[in-house]
Design a protein around this motif. Sequence first.
Motif, PDB file in Angstrom:
ATOM      1  N   ASN A  26       1.403  -1.225   0.316  1.00 33.69           N
ATOM      2  CA  ASN A  26      -0.135  -0.149   0.143  1.00 33.69           C
ATOM      3  C   ASN A  26       0.758   1.235   0.377  1.00 33.69           C
ATOM      4  OD1 ASN A  26      -2.375  -1.985   0.213  1.00 33.69           O
ATOM      5  ND2 ASN A  26      -2.191  -1.307   2.417  1.00 33.69           N
ATOM      6  N   PHE A  27       0.530   2.282  -0.751  1.00 33.16           N
ATOM      7  CA  PHE A  27       1.508   3.587  -0.494  1.00 33.16           C
ATOM      8  C   PHE A  27      -0.180   4.545  -0.272  1.00 33.16           C
ATOM      9  CE2 PHE A  27       3.782   2.272  -4.146  1.00 33.16           C
ATOM     10  CZ  PHE A  27       5.317   1.674  -3.442  1.00 33.16           C
ATOM     11  N   GLY A  28       0.421   4.706   1.637  1.00 35.81           N
ATOM     12  CA  GLY A  28      -1.227   5.846   1.922  1.00 35.81           C
ATOM     13  C   GLY A  28      -2.269   4.348   1.544  1.00 35.81           C
ATOM     14  N   THR A  29      -3.402   4.902   1.011  1.00 33.76           N
ATOM     15  CA  THR A  29      -4.808   3.737   1.035  1.00 33.76           C
ATOM     16  C   THR A  29      -4.293   3.633  -0.108  1.00 33.76           C
ATOM     17  OG1 THR A  29      -6.327   6.176   0.201  1.00 33.76           O
ATOM     18  CG2 THR A  29      -5.871   5.765   2.680  1.00 33.76           C
ATOM     19  N   PHE A  30      -3.587   3.772  -1.448  1.00 34.41           N
ATOM     20  CA  PHE A  30      -3.480   2.847  -2.489  1.00 34.41           C
ATOM     21  C   PHE A  30      -2.836   1.304  -2.291  1.00 34.41           C
ATOM     22  CE2 PHE A  30      -1.334   2.461  -6.837  1.00 34.41           C
ATOM     23  CZ  PHE A  30      -2.054   2.905  -7.431  1.00 34.41           C
ATOM     24  N   LYS A  31      -3.757   0.109  -2.981  1.00 37.73           N
ATOM     25  CA  LYS A  31      -3.312  -0.594  -2.881  1.00 37.73           C
ATOM     26  C   LYS A  31      -2.051  -1.136  -4.147  1.00 37.73           C
ATOM     27  CE  LYS A  31      -5.397  -3.783  -0.597  1.00 37.73           C
ATOM     28  NZ  LYS A  31      -5.735  -3.797   0.678  1.00 37.73           N
ATOM     29  N   ALA A  32      -0.772  -0.777  -4.366  1.00 39.24           N
ATOM     30  CA  ALA A  32      -0.648  -0.305  -5.442  1.00 39.24           C
ATOM     31  C   ALA A  32      -0.253  -1.994  -5.933  1.00 39.24           C
ATOM     32  CB  ALA A  32       1.163  -0.142  -5.109  1.00 39.24           C
ATOM     33  N   VAL A  33      -0.079  -3.119  -5.375  1.00 37.27           N
ATOM     34  CA  VAL A  33       0.219  -4.491  -5.048  1.00 37.27           C
ATOM     35  C   VAL A  33      -0.862  -5.130  -3.833  1.00 37.27           C
ATOM     36  CG1 VAL A  33       2.348  -6.916  -5.191  1.00 37.27           C
ATOM     37  CG2 VAL A  33       2.646  -4.502  -6.125  1.00 37.27           C
ATOM     38  N   GLY A  50       1.533  -5.801 -18.018  1.00 32.24           N
ATOM     39  CA  GLY A  50       0.421  -5.422 -17.820  1.00 32.24           C
ATOM     40  C   GLY A  50       0.287  -3.522 -17.950  1.00 32.24           C
ATOM     41  N   GLY A  51      -0.642  -3.337 -18.274  1.00 37.37           N
ATOM     42  CA  GLY A  51      -0.704  -1.942 -18.195  1.00 37.37           C
ATOM     43  C   GLY A  51      -0.007  -0.673 -17.476  1.00 37.37           C
ATOM     44  N   SER A  52       0.468   0.600 -17.819  1.00 33.97           N
ATOM     45  CA  SER A  52       1.275   1.321 -16.831  1.00 33.97           C
ATOM     46  C   SER A  52       0.280   1.328 -15.933  1.00 33.97           C
ATOM     47  CB  SER A  52       1.343   2.761 -17.472  1.00 33.97           C
ATOM     48  OG  SER A  52       2.287   3.841 -16.983  1.00 33.97           O
ATOM     49  N   GLY A  53       1.220   0.969 -14.756  1.00 28.09           N
ATOM     50  CA  GLY A  53       0.336   1.685 -13.591  1.00 28.09           C
ATOM     51  C   GLY A  53       0.132  -0.169 -12.759  1.00 28.09           C
ATOM     52  N   CYS A  54       0.540  -0.639 -13.326  1.00 27.68           N
ATOM     53  CA  CYS A  54      -0.265  -1.617 -12.463  1.00 27.68           C
ATOM     54  C   CYS A  54       0.188  -2.351 -11.413  1.00 27.68           C
ATOM     55  CB  CYS A  54      -1.145  -3.207 -13.668  1.00 27.68           C
ATOM     56  SG  CYS A  54       0.865  -3.564 -14.520  1.00 27.68           S
ATOM     57  N   GLY A  55       0.688  -1.739 -10.943  1.00 23.58           N
ATOM     58  CA  GLY A  55       2.434  -2.614 -10.042  1.00 23.58           C
ATOM     59  C   GLY A  55       3.389  -3.480 -10.081  1.00 23.58           C
ATOM     60  N   LYS A  56       3.614  -3.809 -11.373  1.00 25.05           N
ATOM     61  CA  LYS A  56       5.069  -4.384 -11.942  1.00 25.05           C
ATOM     62  C   LYS A  56       6.811  -3.613 -11.697  1.00 25.05           C
ATOM     63  CE  LYS A  56       4.762  -3.157 -16.548  1.00 25.05           C
ATOM     64  NZ  LYS A  56       3.259  -2.328 -16.755  1.00 25.05           N
ATOM     65  N   THR A  57       6.429  -2.593 -12.064  1.00 25.44           N
ATOM     66  CA  THR A  57       7.787  -1.697 -10.782  1.00 25.44           C
ATOM     67  C   THR A  57       7.829  -2.479  -9.297  1.00 25.44           C
ATOM     68  OG1 THR A  57       7.970  -0.288 -12.215  1.00 25.44           O
ATOM     69  CG2 THR A  57       9.385  -0.048 -10.677  1.00 25.44           C
ATOM     70  N   THR A  58       6.722  -2.014  -8.763  1.00 28.64           N
ATOM     71  CA  THR A  58       6.681  -2.456  -7.547  1.00 28.64           C
ATOM     72  C   THR A  58       6.623  -3.579  -6.636  1.00 28.64           C
ATOM     73  OG1 THR A  58       5.386  -0.502  -7.583  1.00 28.64           O
ATOM     74  CG2 THR A  58       5.066  -1.895  -5.387  1.00 28.64           C
ATOM     75  N   LEU A  59       6.842  -4.511  -7.845  1.00 29.50           N
ATOM     76  CA  LEU A  59       6.433  -5.732  -7.501  1.00 29.50           C
ATOM     77  C   LEU A  59       7.523  -6.152  -7.341  1.00 29.50           C
ATOM     78  CD1 LEU A  59       4.765  -7.858  -6.041  1.00 29.50           C
ATOM     79  CD2 LEU A  59       4.815  -8.738  -8.556  1.00 29.50           C
ATOM     80  N   PHE A  95      17.884  -1.341 -13.569  1.00 30.95           N
ATOM     81  CA  PHE A  95      17.060  -0.567 -13.521  1.00 30.95           C
ATOM     82  C   PHE A  95      16.058   0.360 -15.075  1.00 30.95           C
ATOM     83  CE2 PHE A  95      19.045  -0.570  -9.650  1.00 30.95           C
ATOM     84  CZ  PHE A  95      18.329  -0.424  -9.190  1.00 30.95           C
ATOM     85  N   GLN A  96      14.783   0.619 -14.671  1.00 31.38           N
ATOM     86  CA  GLN A  96      14.538   1.039 -16.053  1.00 31.38           C
ATOM     87  C   GLN A  96      14.921   2.015 -16.666  1.00 31.38           C
ATOM     88  OE1 GLN A  96      10.437   1.696 -15.017  1.00 31.38           O
ATOM     89  NE2 GLN A  96       9.304   2.037 -17.298  1.00 31.38           N
ATOM     90  N   SER A  97      15.416   2.658 -16.186  1.00 34.14           N
ATOM     91  CA  SER A  97      16.269   3.775 -16.186  1.00 34.14           C
ATOM     92  C   SER A  97      18.082   3.920 -16.318  1.00 34.14           C
ATOM     93  CB  SER A  97      16.174   5.331 -15.248  1.00 34.14           C
ATOM     94  OG  SER A  97      16.526   5.096 -13.941  1.00 34.14           O
ATOM     95  N   ASP A 172      13.912  -4.542 -15.708  1.00 36.69           N
ATOM     96  CA  ASP A 172      12.368  -3.391 -15.110  1.00 36.69           C
ATOM     97  C   ASP A 172      13.095  -2.816 -17.100  1.00 36.69           C
ATOM     98  OD1 ASP A 172      10.501  -2.341 -15.042  1.00 36.69           O
ATOM     99  OD2 ASP A 172      11.126  -1.103 -13.295  1.00 36.69           O
ATOM    100  N   GLU A 173      12.092  -3.243 -17.687  1.00 35.68           N
ATOM    101  CA  GLU A 173      11.530  -2.852 -19.563  1.00 35.68           C
ATOM    102  C   GLU A 173      12.832  -3.018 -19.926  1.00 35.68           C
ATOM    103  OE1 GLU A 173       8.125  -0.467 -19.942  1.00 35.68           O
ATOM    104  OE2 GLU A 173       7.046  -0.918 -18.327  1.00 35.68           O
ATOM    105  N   PRO A 174      13.808  -3.947 -19.713  1.00 35.99           N
ATOM    106  CA  PRO A 174      14.750  -3.381 -20.611  1.00 35.99           C
ATOM    107  C   PRO A 174      15.545  -2.923 -21.815  1.00 35.99           C
ATOM    108  CG  PRO A 174      14.374  -5.996 -20.634  1.00 35.99           C
ATOM    109  CD  PRO A 174      13.262  -5.475 -19.805  1.00 35.99           C
ATOM    110  N   THR A 205       7.644  -6.243 -17.980  1.00 34.48           N
ATOM    111  CA  THR A 205       7.341  -5.420 -20.108  1.00 34.48           C
ATOM    112  C   THR A 205       6.044  -5.140 -20.134  1.00 34.48           C
ATOM    113  OG1 THR A 205       7.065  -5.739 -21.945  1.00 34.48           O
ATOM    114  CG2 THR A 205       7.224  -7.708 -20.556  1.00 34.48           C
ATOM    115  N   HIS A 206       5.636  -3.524 -20.825  1.00 35.10           N
ATOM    116  CA  HIS A 206       4.542  -3.753 -20.721  1.00 35.10           C
ATOM    117  C   HIS A 206       4.216  -3.540 -22.692  1.00 35.10           C
ATOM    118  CE1 HIS A 206       6.230   0.664 -21.259  1.00 35.10           C
ATOM    119  NE2 HIS A 206       5.395   0.653 -22.776  1.00 35.10           N
ATOM    120  N   ASP A 207       4.583  -4.750 -23.128  1.00 33.79           N
ATOM    121  CA  ASP A 207       5.030  -5.670 -24.751  1.00 33.79           C
ATOM    122  C   ASP A 207       4.137  -6.477 -24.746  1.00 33.79           C
ATOM    123  OD1 ASP A 207       5.976  -6.166 -27.030  1.00 33.79           O
ATOM    124  OD2 ASP A 207       7.933  -4.882 -27.483  1.00 33.79           O
TER     125      ASP A 207
END
Lengths: 376, 309
Positions: A26-33, A50-59, A95-97, A172-174, A205-207
């Motif tokens: 959880n990030f605050g009240t938001f469930k990322a995973v 999964g789509g953007s923001g679905c929690g892949k990086t967090t996992l 890393f993604q970056s 992460d999105e290599p 990945t989201h591809d």
Amino acid sequence: MPDAALAPAPAQTPLPFVRIQGVTKNFGTFKAVDDVSFDIQKGEIFSLLGGSGCGKTTLLRMLAGFEEPTAGTVWIDGQDMTSVPAYDRPVHMMFQSYALFPHMTVEKNIGYGLKHEPMTKAQRADRVREMLDLVQLTPFAARKPHQISGGQRQRVALARALARAPKLLLLDEPLAALDKKLREHTQFELMNIQDRTGITFVVVTHDQEEAMTLSSRLAVMDKGRIMQIGTSTEIYEYPKKKFVASFIGSINSFDGTVSQITGPEALIDIPDLGSPMRATAIAGLAPGQPVTLAVRPEKLSIGRDRPEGANVIRGQVEGVAYFGKDSLYRVRLPGGRVLSVSAVNARRAGEHDRVADWDDEVWLAFAPSSAILLTE
Amino acid sequence: MTARLSDWFNKRGWAALIIWLPYIWLVVFFLIPFVIVLGMSFATRTSTAPPFGFGGEDPILNLESYQRLFSDTLYIRAYLTSVGNAVVATVFCLLIGYPMALGLTRVSSTWRTILLMLVILPFWTSFLLRVYAWMGLMGTNSWFNRLLTDIWNALTPEAWEIAHVTMMNTNFAVVLVMVYSYLPFMILPLYANLERLDPALDEAAMDLGSRPLRVFWDVTLPQSIPGIIAGGMLVFIPACGELIIPSLVGDASSPMIGRVISDEFTSSRDWPMASAVAVALLVLLVVPLMVYSYFESRANAVKATKGAP
Ligand SMILES: Nc1ncnc2c1ncn2[C@@H]1O[C@H](COP(=O)(O)OP(=O)(O)OP(=O)(O)O)[C@@H](O)[C@H]1O
Ligand SMILES: [Mg+2]
């Protein structure tokens, strides 16, 4: 209740190489995973899709140790990782970056992790040279990250993550920053490296094409939850949820109700199509139940003559997109629905004698075994 | 005519103005005053007003002031005191300011705003007032001094007992007040530098096996060197020429160079000497800087070409 899809693939060791159990972040009240559980076997290339923001990086960050799960446990190589800090985990991340150290040369970047290995200076230099060789960057060893191209940077990041021979490599999105050609090339390189080193890969990945090419198994995520886990074929041909069916590839889907079940097949009433359609039944189907029938564009046949057999649909071609090896037809049904049909251009033909053309009356058909039935 | 003028402005004038404004500023407020001071330093002291002149019985270029600069140890000692105090103050500003700047980058954004305000807040009260406040604190009868005295007396053997701690009119006081006054000039550029660093780099280093202290040493510190240099310059250069702080809390028997310049201008009315001291101070501060930046840019150029295959 143990879900068959979430069970480990071929269970060998008492505890699989990576086990993620009931992990929530959880990030605050938001469930990322949200309550994620699955296993990864040694030597797998496992993709999170999964789509953007679905929690892949967090996992992934929870596997690496940068983020602490709000609930749940992560085991890696039989060890509970909950209280193990990132620097003590046998896990390296790309890393993604890329996160290359800007003040160090390519060589120093790759050798950075080796400082913590009990090695002599010469051994360390050898290992760095080996890594440079692996990613074909030997001529660039003395350059700083800002003096090389994006694709080269990405290879430095990969070499740096591989140098210490981690047990688990997180990517992460290599390939996100690479152009199509280089991307395909690097996909093969990654698979090659995985083959040679035997390191377990978890790739975010989201591809979807990338995920299907690379991975032995993949997990499709949506809004922090795992939707389905399986091999590429399982995910593509036998999706278990509407989300998975529509997220992976394109699909034509119709809402209907089960009218009758005869042996292995079910008869589905579909208002949009007029006549009932036959489809291979799935477990737990009962007459009268609402169900979605889905057919992928390439599973539909198209022709000017009415074919024999079941599941025949009449329509009119509304548009043709020619892609060379295949064409995509948009076919309007009498009820108004528009379907996508993809057909291989098996025969060489000019613009006026192809399978079907604009405004042609055509017949579509699909085999009952090609139809996907979805209840959720 | 006006139409053509505004035409010119719209086409090229604004760009030219923006480009040239800093140069005009530098010429008017730095170069011209500097040339005047430089000229004055070669003049001869007279009893006219202004109290200097050229020619007459004296040579046009009178080097006497510069000769005195090297022969009278007062000046050399003043330079050494200045540079010494400035170096110590800069080092302490760095030691205190670095953790504060780093802390600022690690707290939540609301705290960051509050803490940054607190760093800047002292500027809202008069600088002189703050120095006077320190004078009050350091004086022999202040609660602060008595507290320090009591702590000392409680911790050390009786033979070492003291009546009060001597802080006023020492170099210690000068450095203390300079560190206090210049700390924001160290914190702000360091913060600006550290805040730009990518936190993913820290994570990457940690991921590759480095503990937090090691991450700081390998990743954060090398990348913050530009910030350290900027902050160091902002503290060191004004500290070298500081006039008010040493005049108010310093040791009058070992003056800093700012005090010497001021005294030469006012009480001795020796403008050429004051100018010579000022020119020498500038050379002392600017030349090392220029040498440093020359070697820095050359080293970068060498590295860049060496990196090419
Ligand atoms: N530190 C954080 N604080 C608050 N919310 C966060 C934080 N990190 C991630 N999130 C939120 O958690 C969700 C999942 O983020 P995550 O980075 O895991 O997405 P992702 O699947 O990797 O997406 P993408 O494909 O765009 O990289 C997002 O909605 C994001 O806004
Ligand atoms: Mg991400």
